[in-house]
Design a protein around this motif. Structure first.
Motif, PDB file in Angstrom:
ATOM      1  N   ILE A  44       0.840  -1.199   0.000  1.00  0.00           N
ATOM      2  CA  ILE A  44       0.000   0.000   0.000  1.00  0.00           C
ATOM      3  C   ILE A  44       0.874   1.248   0.000  1.00  0.00           C
ATOM      4  N   VAL A  45       1.887   1.271   0.868  1.00  0.00           N
ATOM      5  CA  VAL A  45       2.793   2.427   0.932  1.00  0.00           C
ATOM      6  C   VAL A  45       3.495   2.610  -0.410  1.00  0.00           C
ATOM      7  N   THR A  46       3.964   1.541  -0.997  1.00  0.00           N
ATOM      8  CA  THR A  46       4.643   1.622  -2.294  1.00  0.00           C
ATOM      9  C   THR A  46       3.719   2.216  -3.352  1.00  0.00           C
ATOM     10  N   ARG A  47       2.488   1.751  -3.392  1.00  0.00           N
ATOM     11  CA  ARG A  47       1.526   2.251  -4.380  1.00  0.00           C
ATOM     12  C   ARG A  47       1.260   3.738  -4.210  1.00  0.00           C
ATOM     13  N   VAL A  48       1.008   4.162  -2.984  1.00  0.00           N
ATOM     14  CA  VAL A  48       0.641   5.567  -2.796  1.00  0.00           C
ATOM     15  C   VAL A  48       1.854   6.488  -2.884  1.00  0.00           C
ATOM     16  N   LEU A  49       3.046   6.000  -2.536  1.00  0.00           N
ATOM     17  CA  LEU A  49       4.249   6.819  -2.704  1.00  0.00           C
ATOM     18  C   LEU A  49       4.634   6.947  -4.176  1.00  0.00           C
ATOM     19  N   ALA A  50       4.252   5.961  -4.971  1.00  0.00           N
ATOM     20  CA  ALA A  50       4.557   5.996  -6.407  1.00  0.00           C
ATOM     21  C   ALA A  50       3.617   6.945  -7.137  1.00  0.00           C
TER      22      ALA A  50
ATOM     23  N   GLU B 287       0.253   6.918  -6.875  1.00  0.00           N
ATOM     24  CA  GLU B 287      -1.069   6.355  -7.090  1.00  0.00           C
ATOM     25  C   GLU B 287      -1.969   6.753  -5.919  1.00  0.00           C
ATOM     26  N   GLN B 288      -2.589   7.921  -6.028  1.00  0.00           N
ATOM     27  CA  GLN B 288      -3.542   8.311  -4.997  1.00  0.00           C
ATOM     28  C   GLN B 288      -4.743   7.396  -5.144  1.00  0.00           C
ATOM     29  N   ALA B 289      -5.195   6.863  -4.061  1.00  0.00           N
ATOM     30  CA  ALA B 289      -6.274   5.897  -4.160  1.00  0.00           C
ATOM     31  C   ALA B 289      -7.202   6.016  -2.968  1.00  0.00           C
ATOM     32  N   SER B 290      -8.423   5.702  -3.230  1.00  0.00           N
ATOM     33  CA  SER B 290      -9.375   5.608  -2.131  1.00  0.00           C
ATOM     34  C   SER B 290      -9.189   4.241  -1.478  1.00  0.00           C
ATOM     35  N   ILE B 291      -9.725   4.104  -0.295  1.00  0.00           N
ATOM     36  CA  ILE B 291      -9.647   2.797   0.363  1.00  0.00           C
ATOM     37  C   ILE B 291     -10.384   1.766  -0.478  1.00  0.00           C
ATOM     38  N   SER B 292     -11.483   2.163  -1.102  1.00  0.00           N
ATOM     39  CA  SER B 292     -12.231   1.239  -1.969  1.00  0.00           C
ATOM     40  C   SER B 292     -11.371   0.753  -3.129  1.00  0.00           C
ATOM     41  N   ALA B 293     -10.644   1.681  -3.768  1.00  0.00           N
ATOM     42  CA  ALA B 293      -9.786   1.302  -4.896  1.00  0.00           C
ATOM     43  C   ALA B 293      -8.655   0.389  -4.432  1.00  0.00           C
ATOM     44  N   LEU B 294      -8.099   0.692  -3.265  1.00  0.00           N
ATOM     45  CA  LEU B 294      -7.049  -0.178  -2.732  1.00  0.00           C
ATOM     46  C   LEU B 294      -7.613  -1.561  -2.409  1.00  0.00           C
ATOM     47  N   ALA B 295      -8.783  -1.603  -1.806  1.00  0.00           N
ATOM     48  CA  ALA B 295      -9.389  -2.882  -1.404  1.00  0.00           C
ATOM     49  C   ALA B 295      -9.637  -3.774  -2.617  1.00  0.00           C
ATOM     50  N   ALA B 296      -9.930  -3.184  -3.758  1.00  0.00           N
ATOM     51  CA  ALA B 296     -10.174  -3.971  -4.970  1.00  0.00           C
ATOM     52  C   ALA B 296      -8.916  -4.692  -5.442  1.00  0.00           C
ATOM     53  N   ARG B 297      -7.748  -4.240  -5.021  1.00  0.00           N
ATOM     54  CA  ARG B 297      -6.472  -4.832  -5.459  1.00  0.00           C
ATOM     55  C   ARG B 297      -6.039  -6.033  -4.617  1.00  0.00           C
ATOM     56  N   TYR B 298      -6.700  -6.262  -3.511  1.00  0.00           N
ATOM     57  CA  TYR B 298      -6.263  -7.314  -2.581  1.00  0.00           C
ATOM     58  C   TYR B 298      -7.365  -8.344  -2.380  1.00  0.00           C
ATOM     59  N   ARG B 299      -6.945  -9.542  -2.076  1.00  0.00           N
ATOM     60  CA  ARG B 299      -7.887 -10.624  -1.813  1.00  0.00           C
ATOM     61  C   ARG B 299      -8.240 -10.630  -0.327  1.00  0.00           C
TER      62      ARG B 299
END
Length: 116
Positions: A27-33, A35-47
């Motif tokens: 998550i930290v890697t994604r948002v530091l890169a 990729e601003q994301a909502s929690i919903s968008a982040l949740a869609a990326r994980y099982r």
């Protein structure tokens, strides 16, 4: 020797506890890169459930590694590169401490044996 940076011991503990988990590091890697994301968008990326991702984000936020900002009904997650830089400073100080110790050991081995 205790190494202190600009973070308190409790803050250091929270940062490294937060980074000890694979999902949170991702998550930290994604948002530091960028990729601003909502929690919903982040949740869609994980099982895992939305609630589980929300808990991971809460741990990261508690450690100061990410921030949450309201944007309408969503909460946008952004990385905090300053906190990462402070953790890196601490690790650099620890690395320098170890290098100094190894240098002392090298000097002992390089010294000529005492004359009798």
């Amino acid at each position: 020797m205790v190494v202190h940076g600009s973070l308190s011991d409790a803050e250091i503990d929270r940062v490294f506890h937060a980074l000890a988990d694979t999902t949170r590091r991702d998550i930290v890697t994604r948002v530091l890169a960028g990729e601003q994301a909502s929690i919903s968008a982040l949740a869609a990326r994980y099982r895992m459930s939305f609630a589980a991702v929300q808990k991971h984000v809460a741990v990261l936020e508690g450690a100061g590694l990410v921030t949450k900002q309201a944007q309408g009904r969503e909460r946008i997650i952004r990385g905090n590169p300053e906190r990462i830089a402070r953790a890196r400073e601490l690790l650099s100080q620890l690395e320098e401490l170890w290098k100094a110790r190894f240098s002392q050991i090298d000097n002992l081995f390089a010294a000529p044996p005492p004359q009798e």
